[in-house]
Motif scaffolding. Structure first.
Motif, PDB file in Angstrom:
ATOM      1  N   GLY A   1       1.013  -0.860  -0.226  1.00  0.00           N
ATOM      2  CA  GLY A   1       0.277  -0.476  -0.185  1.00  0.00           C
ATOM      3  C   GLY A   1       0.818   1.129   0.181  1.00  0.00           C
ATOM      4  N   ASN A   2       2.301   1.239   0.393  1.00  0.00           N
ATOM      5  CA  ASN A   2       2.489   2.576   0.323  1.00  0.00           C
ATOM      6  C   ASN A   2       3.440   2.870  -1.064  1.00  0.00           C
ATOM      7  N   VAL A   3       3.454   1.569  -1.367  1.00  0.00           N
ATOM      8  CA  VAL A   3       4.283   2.160  -3.117  1.00  0.00           C
ATOM      9  C   VAL A   3       2.728   2.662  -4.572  1.00  0.00           C
ATOM     10  N   TYR A   4       1.367   1.459  -3.593  1.00  0.00           N
ATOM     11  CA  TYR A   4       0.236   1.579  -4.935  1.00  0.00           C
ATOM     12  C   TYR A   4      -0.883   2.143  -4.555  1.00  0.00           C
ATOM     13  N   LEU A   5      -0.963   2.441  -2.794  1.00  0.00           N
ATOM     14  CA  LEU A   5      -2.202   3.026  -3.202  1.00  0.00           C
ATOM     15  C   LEU A   5      -2.516   4.346  -3.440  1.00  0.00           C
ATOM     16  N   PRO A   6      -1.891   5.378  -4.164  1.00  0.00           N
ATOM     17  CA  PRO A   6      -2.541   6.194  -5.108  1.00  0.00           C
ATOM     18  C   PRO A   6      -3.095   6.542  -6.452  1.00  0.00           C
ATOM     19  N   SER A   7      -1.900   5.184  -6.539  1.00  0.00           N
ATOM     20  CA  SER A   7      -2.852   4.681  -7.929  1.00  0.00           C
ATOM     21  C   SER A   7      -3.622   4.617  -7.912  1.00  0.00           C
ATOM     22  N   LEU A   8      -4.105   3.146  -7.190  1.00  0.00           N
ATOM     23  CA  LEU A   8      -5.634   2.647  -7.420  1.00  0.00           C
ATOM     24  C   LEU A   8      -6.600   2.946  -6.691  1.00  0.00           C
ATOM     25  N   ALA A   9      -6.484   3.859  -5.472  1.00  0.00           N
ATOM     26  CA  ALA A   9      -7.381   5.127  -4.959  1.00  0.00           C
ATOM     27  C   ALA A   9      -7.751   6.049  -5.962  1.00  0.00           C
ATOM     28  N   ALA A  10      -6.799   6.798  -7.192  1.00  0.00           N
ATOM     29  CA  ALA A  10      -7.416   7.639  -8.351  1.00  0.00           C
ATOM     30  C   ALA A  10      -7.605   6.248  -9.212  1.00  0.00           C
ATOM     31  N   ALA A  11      -7.599   5.255  -9.581  1.00  0.00           N
ATOM     32  CA  ALA A  11      -8.721   4.257 -10.364  1.00  0.00           C
ATOM     33  C   ALA A  11      -9.498   3.744 -10.073  1.00  0.00           C
TER      34      ALA A  11
ATOM     35  N   PRO B   1     -15.423   1.790  -4.605  1.00  0.00           N
ATOM     36  CA  PRO B   1     -15.065   0.877  -3.885  1.00  0.00           C
ATOM     37  C   PRO B   1     -14.154   1.083  -2.832  1.00  0.00           C
ATOM     38  N   VAL B   2     -14.189   0.264  -1.442  1.00  0.00           N
ATOM     39  CA  VAL B   2     -13.402   0.757  -0.453  1.00  0.00           C
ATOM     40  C   VAL B   2     -12.051  -0.096  -0.802  1.00  0.00           C
ATOM     41  N   VAL B   3     -10.754   0.871  -0.962  1.00  0.00           N
ATOM     42  CA  VAL B   3      -9.450   0.819  -0.589  1.00  0.00           C
ATOM     43  C   VAL B   3      -8.606   0.723   0.826  1.00  0.00           C
ATOM     44  N   VAL B   4      -8.237  -1.008   0.874  1.00  0.00           N
ATOM     45  CA  VAL B   4      -7.211  -0.532   1.646  1.00  0.00           C
ATOM     46  C   VAL B   4      -6.080  -1.291   2.028  1.00  0.00           C
ATOM     47  N   GLY B   5      -5.463  -0.322   2.041  1.00  0.00           N
ATOM     48  CA  GLY B   5      -3.537  -0.513   1.732  1.00  0.00           C
ATOM     49  C   GLY B   5      -3.452  -1.366   3.019  1.00  0.00           C
ATOM     50  N   ILE B   6      -2.370  -2.153   2.280  1.00  0.00           N
ATOM     51  CA  ILE B   6      -1.614  -2.671   3.525  1.00  0.00           C
ATOM     52  C   ILE B   6       0.275  -2.572   3.228  1.00  0.00           C
TER      53      ILE B   6
END
Length: 125
Positions: free
Chosen positions: A4-14, A28-33
């Motif tokens: 999540g520390n790397v990909y959360l911004p991109s996946l949340a925007a998508a 969607p609810v996105v939970v970054g681990i």
């Protein structure tokens, strides 16, 4: 999602864009681990251990630094994700349990495949 520390911004925007393009379907609810550090050497060592399944024993080769203690905690990490992340989420936000997904890249993708094969009912996608 793992890493999540790397990909959360991109996946949340998508996810936001998809929600806007699909009226009537809740966003969607996105939970970054992620790990509590961005220090690359520490993260890579932990990812190697945490996101890989236990491998069968085999004799070590000369110069082999892939001893079993460097691999194989995927089952324990998966159990932690299910019990400490997946199950508590509906207590905090409304979700459709039939639409849960687990996302990963690289070692995290290997972990997703492991989850699919060993706990197929934990996530739908």
């Amino acid at each position: 999602m793992l890493d999540g520390n790397v990909y959360l911004p991109s996946l949340a925007a998508a996810a936001h864009m998809q929600a806007r393009a699909t009226p009537g379907v809740g966003g969607p609810v996105v939970v970054g681990i992620s790990y509590p550090t961005d220090e690359l050497k520490t993260c890579m060592a932990r990812r190697t251990r945490d996101l890989t399944p236990r491998r069968p024993s085999r004799p070590a080769w000369p110069g082999d630094d892939t001893s079993p203690e460097h691999f194989g905690d995927a089952n324990a990490v998966l159990e932690g994700i299910v019990s400490e992340v997946l199950l508590p989420v509906p207590q905090r936000v409304a979700i459709d349990a039939a639409r849960t997904a687990l996302w990963g890249h690289s070692f995290a993708d290997l972990f997703v495949l492991h989850a699919m094969l060993t706990r197929p009912s934990a996530f739908r996608t």
